[in-house]
Design an enzyme around this catalytic site. Structure first.
Site, PDB file in Angstrom:
ATOM      1  N   LEU A  19      35.065  45.490  47.199  1.00  0.00           N
ATOM      2  CA  LEU A  19      34.553  46.850  47.359  1.00  0.00           C
ATOM      3  C   LEU A  19      33.050  46.949  47.202  1.00  0.00           C
ATOM      4  O   LEU A  19      32.418  47.815  47.802  1.00  0.00           O
ATOM      5  CB  LEU A  19      35.218  47.790  46.335  1.00  0.00           C
ATOM      6  CG  LEU A  19      36.704  48.084  46.558  1.00  0.00           C
ATOM      7  CD1 LEU A  19      37.238  48.949  45.421  1.00  0.00           C
ATOM      8  CD2 LEU A  19      36.929  48.779  47.888  1.00  0.00           C
ATOM      9  N   GLY A  20      32.467  46.101  46.363  1.00  0.00           N
ATOM     10  CA  GLY A  20      31.030  46.207  46.176  1.00  0.00           C
ATOM     11  C   GLY A  20      30.543  45.421  44.976  1.00  0.00           C
ATOM     12  O   GLY A  20      31.313  44.794  44.239  1.00  0.00           O
ATOM     13  N   GLU A  21      29.218  45.468  44.785  1.00  0.00           N
ATOM     14  CA  GLU A  21      28.566  44.767  43.682  1.00  0.00           C
ATOM     15  C   GLU A  21      27.830  45.778  42.816  1.00  0.00           C
ATOM     16  O   GLU A  21      27.237  46.728  43.317  1.00  0.00           O
ATOM     17  CB  GLU A  21      27.555  43.747  44.213  1.00  0.00           C
ATOM     18  CG  GLU A  21      28.141  42.672  45.100  1.00  0.00           C
ATOM     19  CD  GLU A  21      28.796  41.562  44.306  1.00  0.00           C
ATOM     20  OE1 GLU A  21      28.446  41.431  43.115  1.00  0.00           O
ATOM     21  OE2 GLU A  21      29.640  40.845  44.865  1.00  0.00           O
ATOM     22  N   GLY A  22      27.851  45.558  41.516  1.00  0.00           N
ATOM     23  CA  GLY A  22      27.070  46.356  40.589  1.00  0.00           C
ATOM     24  C   GLY A  22      26.143  45.464  39.804  1.00  0.00           C
ATOM     25  O   GLY A  22      26.098  44.241  40.008  1.00  0.00           O
ATOM     26  N   MET A  62      26.355  44.610  36.770  1.00  0.00           N
ATOM     27  CA  MET A  62      27.035  43.745  35.820  1.00  0.00           C
ATOM     28  C   MET A  62      28.349  43.193  36.348  1.00  0.00           C
ATOM     29  O   MET A  62      28.897  42.264  35.758  1.00  0.00           O
ATOM     30  CB  MET A  62      27.322  44.524  34.529  1.00  0.00           C
ATOM     31  CG  MET A  62      26.085  44.943  33.764  1.00  0.00           C
ATOM     32  SD  MET A  62      26.500  45.831  32.252  1.00  0.00           S
ATOM     33  CE  MET A  62      27.171  47.353  32.920  1.00  0.00           C
ATOM     34  N   ALA A  63      28.891  43.758  37.424  1.00  0.00           N
ATOM     35  CA  ALA A  63      30.242  43.383  37.823  1.00  0.00           C
ATOM     36  C   ALA A  63      30.404  43.412  39.333  1.00  0.00           C
ATOM     37  O   ALA A  63      29.651  44.072  40.052  1.00  0.00           O
ATOM     38  CB  ALA A  63      31.265  44.322  37.176  1.00  0.00           C
ATOM     39  N   LYS A 123      37.261  45.291  38.095  1.00  0.00           N
ATOM     40  CA  LYS A 123      35.850  44.970  37.966  1.00  0.00           C
ATOM     41  C   LYS A 123      35.714  43.689  37.153  1.00  0.00           C
ATOM     42  O   LYS A 123      36.218  43.611  36.024  1.00  0.00           O
ATOM     43  CB  LYS A 123      35.096  46.113  37.312  1.00  0.00           C
ATOM     44  CG  LYS A 123      35.169  47.411  38.115  1.00  0.00           C
ATOM     45  CD  LYS A 123      34.153  48.435  37.663  1.00  0.00           C
ATOM     46  CE  LYS A 123      34.136  49.636  38.603  1.00  0.00           C
ATOM     47  NZ  LYS A 123      33.051  50.582  38.294  1.00  0.00           N
ATOM     48  N   ASP A 160      24.544  54.167  30.834  1.00  0.00           N
ATOM     49  CA  ASP A 160      24.262  53.826  32.226  1.00  0.00           C
ATOM     50  C   ASP A 160      24.718  54.959  33.151  1.00  0.00           C
ATOM     51  O   ASP A 160      25.416  54.738  34.138  1.00  0.00           O
ATOM     52  CB  ASP A 160      24.965  52.519  32.604  1.00  0.00           C
ATOM     53  CG  ASP A 160      24.383  51.899  33.890  1.00  0.00           C
ATOM     54  OD1 ASP A 160      23.281  52.317  34.288  1.00  0.00           O
ATOM     55  OD2 ASP A 160      25.032  51.008  34.470  1.00  0.00           O
TER      56      ASP A 160
END
Length: 886
Positions: free
Chosen positions: A22-25, A27-28, A45, A138
Site C-alpha cells: 500500500l505504501g511507505e512511511g 518508519m514502516a 505495518k 506524529d
C-alpha cells in the site's frame, strides 16, 4: 513481490495473507492483508529493518501494549502486534477511503466548516489519549484517514513506542519521529519529554494547512524548515484566506506559538477557540521607543513637575484598579422547563450532570429501552438526544467535558462512554457493575459502584480506555458498613468521596473519603451523597433533603469548618439517588423534592382532537400500548417502581388483568394477527428478547425471538409470516417465514420503529440520516435502494392505517400527522394533514389507531410523572464564600 515481502508473507502466513503493497512511511512499510481468523481486510505495518534491529522485539511489543486499549470513535484501533522472524509488525483496520493528505493534495484548501468539524473530531481523540498519558508525537495529514467523512487518527502511540523502545539509538537509523512541517519546536530540538501541547502544535499546523493550502513553515530542506520553526512566526492564515474569521486566526496563532506554556493546554481548548467567535488573543500595549537623551539634561520646570506628579497619580490609580478585588457576581436561581417529550425519566440512579465549564447539562430522558441521555446547552431552550445511549442512567462528564460516561440499567449493567463530538459509545466495563453511582477521575479512571455475584464489594475503578476493573475500597462490616456507593473523584487525583451505607435506613449513612494510594477510608460527616466544589467546599445532602456545605482542605482531604445549611428541598429517591451536580464555574444543578401528583390517563382522541376517557377513573403511570386487531382489548405496560409490567384491559370498561410477572422490563406490546396472544419485549433472561403469551394468561410466556443483540422494536405482517425488528446499535432485521434472520437495512445511521403496511408491500421506519429523525418508506421484503422520505420537518413513531391508505407519525411538537398513501404499483404520497396537537405521551408504542381509523388511543399526561423540578443556581460559589467561608 520482492524478497523481503516473500519472507514476510511466509512469516505471517498462519495469520495474515498479504495481498498488496500500500505504501511507505517514515518508519514502516504498509501492506493490505486478509485476516484469516476474522475474515476481514486489515493493514499490516512492518517496521523498517534498520529500526527493528536497533529496537528489538521484546522492548517494542512491551511499549506498544500501552496503546492497545485506546477506544475512541476517531482513533483507528490497534488489532494486533508481534514479531515474525526478524520483522516487527502491528495490525490496524483497513480503511477504504483516502487520507487527509490525499484530500488536501487534491483540493489544496478545505472549506471552513469542514475544517472545523475535522479539527473538533481530532481534538476529541487527542484529549482522550492525553487523559491516558499518551502523546501521539506524529500528527500529520498522512496519519489522518477519512472514513465516511469521519477522520480517524492512525498510528496512535506508535511513535511513542518506537521512541521509548529505541531510546537514544534511534538517531543511528537516520529516522526521526515527527514530520518536519508539523513538529513542535520542542520536538524539533530533540526534547523527548513531550506532552499534550506538542500534539496541539502539530494539530494547529495541520489546521493551518487545511485553510491556507500550505504548512505554516515551508523550506527547501528539513534543516530550513526546522530553522523556521525555531525562529520565525508563521504569517496569519488570513493572508491566504481573507474570509477566515478572526477567532480562527487567533486560535491558530496561540496553538503555533513557540513556547509550550503559551499554547492551549488541551486540544479541546483549541477546538473550542476555533469555534468560538468571541475568542481573541490576550493583548499587551507595546512600549513606545525611548527618545534619545541629550548629554545635557533638560532642566525641571513647572510643567515637567506637574506632569510627573500626574503620572504618579495615574500610576497609583492603575495599580489600585488592577489589584482591587472584582465585585462579587450576582447569584441567580431559576428552574429549568423541560417539554413533556424531553422530560426527565424515572430511574433508580442519578439523572443529571452539568459539564465542568457549566455550559451544558446532560440528563436521563425518553429513549429506546425506556430511557436515554439528552444534552441541553444552557443557552438554548431545547435538548437533543445523545445517540447510542439507550437504557442509560447515571450520566457523568469526563474532566475535560468532551465525553459523557453513563451506566446502562439493562442486563448486563455496564459502564460506557460516548464522545459529544459524535461516534458510537464504547463499553468500558460490563461485569461487576452496580447501579449506584459512577464518576470520572482526573487520573484517567472511572470509579463505580461494584458488585460481585450479587454482593457489594465497595467502590471499583477501571481505566476509561477499558481494561480489568480493580478494587478501590472495601466494605468494613466490623463497623456495620453494608455498602459503598455514589463515588465522587477528587480533582487532586489522590482521594475519592463516597457514601457509606449501613442497611436501608438512609439516616444511618455517612460521607467518607478514601486515600487512593492505600484504599483506606475514614468518615467525614453524616450524609447521603457528597460532591466536591472547586471553591474549596464539600457539598452534601442529608437524609431529610437538606443541602449543606463545609470548608474542605483538598490536600489534607478533611473538613476545616462547620457546615452550613443552604437548601432544604433536594429530592431523594430510592437507594439514595439524588439529582445534583456542580460545575467548576460555580453552576449548581439539582432536582427538588417536588413531584407531580396527577397520574396519567388513557383516552380516545378523534381526528379533530376531541378526547374522551377510555374508562373514567382509570389512571396510572402508563408507558406503551397496543390495541387488539378487533379493537376490543388493550395491552398496556405500566410503570411500577423500577419495573414495567404488562396488563390487558377489556374495552371500554371491562376488567384489567396483569399479564407479566417475570423480569423488570416487559413492554412494547403487539398482538398476534388472530388476537389471541400478546407479543412483547422482555428482559427476563438478561437480554431484551421477544416473547409471546396468551392474552388471557392461560399459559406461560414462550420465547418468540432471540438475538445476540438486544431487540427494541418489532412489527409483524398481517398474515403473521414476517417479523421485522430493530436491534442495537441501529439496524433493522427480519425473521422470514422460513425462520431465517435476514438484514433489512444496515447503514451508519440510526434506523428505528419498523412498521409493515397492512398489505405487506411497504416498510415504514424512522432514520436520522438527514441529521434528525424523519419517516421513510421502502419496498418490502426486498428493500433495495428505493426509498421515499415521508416527513419533512422531523418525524417519529410511524403507524399505518388499517386500510393502508394513510401513514401516521408524531412530531417533536406533539403533533399527530396523517399522510395520504395513493394506490398504485409504487409508493406515492398525497397531502399531509396535522390532525391534532395535545399533551399526549410521545415515544415508541405510545399510541395506536382504532380499527375504523377514525380515532386514536393515547396516553394523556396529566402531570410529569416522577420528573423532579430542576433548579439552576448561577455563581453559586459566591454564596458559598459569603455564607460558609473558606
Amino acid at each position: 513481490m520482492t524478497e523481503i515481502n516473500s519472507q514476510l508473507s511466509s512469516a505471517l502466513a498462519d495469520r495474515y495473507r498479504l495481498e498488496r503493497h500500500l505504501g511507505e512511511g517514515g518508519m514502516a512499510t504498509v501492506y493490505l492483508a486478509h485476516d484469516l481468523k476474522h475474515d476481514r481486510k486489515v493493514a499490516v505495518k512492518v517496521l523498517k529493518p534498520e529500526l527493528s534491529a536497533i529496537i528489538g522485539g521484546e522492548r517494542f511489543l512491551n511499549e506498544i501494549k500501552v496503546t492497545a486499549n485506546l477506544q475512541h470513535p476517531n482513533i483507528l484501533p490497534l488489532y494486533d502486534s508481534g514479531e515474525a522472524e526478524s520483522f516487527l509488525y502491528y495490525v490496524m483496520p483497513y480503511v477504504e477511503g483516502e487520507s487527509l493528505r490525499g484530500k488536501m493534495d487534491r483540493e489544496k484548501q478545505l472549506g471552513l466548516e469542514e475544517t472545523m468539524e475535522i479539527a473538533k473530531a481530532l481534538s476529541s481523540a487527542l484529549d482522550y489519549a492525553h487523559e491516558q498519558g499518551i502523546v501521539h508525537r506524529d500528527i500529520k495529514p498522512e496519519n489522518i484517514l477519512l472514513q465516511r467523512g469521519q477522520p480517524l487518527v492512525a498510528d496512535f502511540g506508535i511513535a511513542l513506542a518506537v521512541s521509548h523502545a529505541g531510546g537514544t539509538r534511534l538517531t543511528e537509523t537516520g529516522l526521526s519521529l515527527g514530520t518536519p512541517h508539523y513538529m513542535s519546536p520542542e520536538q524539533a530540538t530533540g526534547d523527548r519529554e513531550l506532552d499534550a501541547r506538542s500534539d496541539v502544535y502539530s494539530l494547529g499546523a495541520m489546521v493551518y494547512e487545511m485553510l491556507a493550502g500550505e504548512p505554516p513553515h515551508v523550506g527547501n530542506s528539513v534543516q530550513a524548515i526546522v530553522a523556521k520553526i525555531l525562529t520565525d512566526t508563521p504569517p496569519p492564515v488570513t493572508r491566504a484566506r481573507e474570509l477566515v474569521p478572526p477567532n480562527v486566526d487567533a486560535a491558530l496563532q496561540r496553538a503555533l506559538t513557540k513556547s509550550p506554556a503559551d499554547r492551549f493546554a488541551h486540544a479541546g481548548d483549541f477546538a473550542a477557540a476555533l469555534t468560538n467567535p468571541a475568542y481573541t488573543l490576550p493583548t499587551t500595549a507595546a512600549a513606545p521607543a525611548a527618545a534619545p537623551v541629550s548629554e545635557t539634561k533638560a532642566p525641571w520646570n513647572r510643567i515637567t513637575i506637574a506632569l510627573a506628579g500626574l503620572s504618579v497619580v495615574l500610576m497609583a490609580l492603575l495599580v489600585w484598579t488592577a489589584t482591587r478585588p472584582a465585585p462579587p457576581k450576582p447569584v441567580s436561581r431559576y428552574s429549568v422547563a423541560l417539554p413533556a417529550e424531553e422530560g426527565i425519566t424515572a430511574t433508580r440512579s442519578n439523572r443529571v450532570a452539568v459539564s465542568p465549564d457549566g455550559s451544558r447539562f446532560v440528563y436521563v430522558g425518553p429513549g429506546d429501552g425506556g430511557k436515554g441521555l439528552w444534552v441541553r446547552p444552557r443557552d438554548q431552550l431545547q435538548a437533543t438526544p445523545l445517540p447510542g445511549t439507550a437504557t442509560a442512567v447515571q450520566p457523568f462528564f469526563s474532566p475535560d467535558g468532551s465525553r459523557v460516561g453513563f451506566l446502562t440499567d439493562a442486563s448486563p449493567i455496564a459502564v460506557k462512554a460516548v464522545s459529544l463530538s459524535g461516534g458510537p459509545p464504547i463499553t468500558v466495563a460490563d461485569s461487576g457493575v452496580g447501579l449506584d453511582g459512577a464518576a470520572w477521575g482526573p487520573d484517567g479512571f472511572i470509579y463505580f459502584d461494584g458488585i460481585t455475584a450479587g454482593s457489594t464489594v465497595g467502590i471499583m475503578r477501571v481505566r476509561a480506555a477499558g481494561g480489568a476493573p480493580e478494587h478501590v475500597t472495601s466494605v468494613d462490616t466490623t463497623r456495620g458498613e453494608t455498602d459503598h456507593v455514589w463515588p465522587e473523584a477528587l480533582p487532586n487525583g489522590k482521594g475519592l468521596l463516597f457514601s457509606v451505607f449501613r442497611g436501608a435506613n438512609l439516616t444511618e449513612s455517612d460521607i467518607a473519603v478514601a486515600d487512593l494510594a492505600t484504599g483506606a477510608h475514614r468518615i467525614l460527616v453524616r450524609g447521603v451523597v457528597a460532591k466536591y466544589a472547586a471553591s474549596g467546599h464539600l457539598l452534601y445532602v442529608t437524609s431529610d433533603g437538606a443541602l449543606l456545605a463545609a470548608p474542605f482542605d483538598l490536600q489534607r482531604m478533611e473538613l476545616t469548618g462547620e457546615p452550613t445549611a443552604l437548601v432544604q428541598d433536594v429530592g431523594i429517591r430510592a437507594f439514595g439517588s439524588i439529582d445534583i451536580s456542580v460545575a467548576n464555574d460555580g453552576t449548581l444543578l439539582y432536582g427538588t423534592g417536588t413531584q407531580a401528583t396527577d397520574p396519567d390517563e388513557i383516552v380516545w382522541v378523534n381526528r379533530d382532537g376531541v378526547a374522551e376517557e377510555v374508562d373514567r377513573g382509570w389512571v396510572g403511570d402508563f408507558a406503551t400500548l397496543a390495541l387488539s386487531p378487533d379493537g376490543r382489548r388493550l395491552a398496556v405496560s405500566v410503570v411500577e417502581g423500577n419495573e414495567q409490567q404488562l396488563w390487558v384491559k377489556q374495552l371500554p370498561g371491562g376488567p384489567l388483568t396483569k399479564l407479566t410477572f417475570d423480569g423488570s422490563l416487559n413492554y412494547r406490546p403487539g398482538w398476534t394477527p388472530d388476537g389471541r396472544s400478546v407479543v412483547f419485549v422482555s428482559d427476563r433472561d438478561g437480554n431484551l428478547r421477544l416473547f409471546k403469551k396468551r392474552a388471557d394468561g392461560s399459559a406461560q410466556a414462550e420465547l418468540l425471538l432471540s438475538h445476540a443483540l438486544p431487540i427494541w422494536n418489532f412489527s409483524q405482517s398481517r398474515d403473521g409470516e414476517w417479523l421485522v425488528f430493530r436491534t442495537t446499535p441501529r439496524d433493522l432485521f427480519a425473521l422470514t417465514p422460513d425462520g431465517d434472520t435476514v438484514t433489512m437495512i444496515e447503514s451508519p445511521f440510526n434506523e428505528r420503529i419498523p412498521k409493515l403496511s397492512p398489505d405487506g408491500r411497504w416498510l415504514a421506519y424512522s432514520s436520522d440520516e438527514a441529521g434528525r429523525q424523519e419517516i421513510y418508506v421502502r419496498p418490502f421484503p426486498n428493500t433495495g435502494d428505493a426509498k421515499w422520505q415521508v416527513s419533512t420537518n422531523g418525524g417519529y413513531w410511524p403507524l399505518w392505517s388499517h386500510r393502508g391508505d394513510e401513514l401516521f407519525y408524531r412530531t417533536a411538537q406533539r403533533e399527530l400527522v396523517a399522510v395520504d398513501v395513493l394506490p398504485g404499483p409504487t409508493f406515492a404520497m398525497g397531502e399531509r394533514h396535522v390532525l391534532f396537537t395535545g399533551a399526549y405521551r410521545i415515544g415508541p408504542g405510545s399510541y395506536d389507531v382504532a380499527p375504523d381509523d377514525q380515532r386514536f388511543i393515547m396516553v394523556r399526561t396529566r402531570g410529569v410523572g416522577q420528573a423532579s423540578e430542576l433548579v439552576v443556581v448561577e455563581n453559586f460559589f459566591e454564596e458559598l464564600y459569603e455564607r460558609v467561608g473558606n
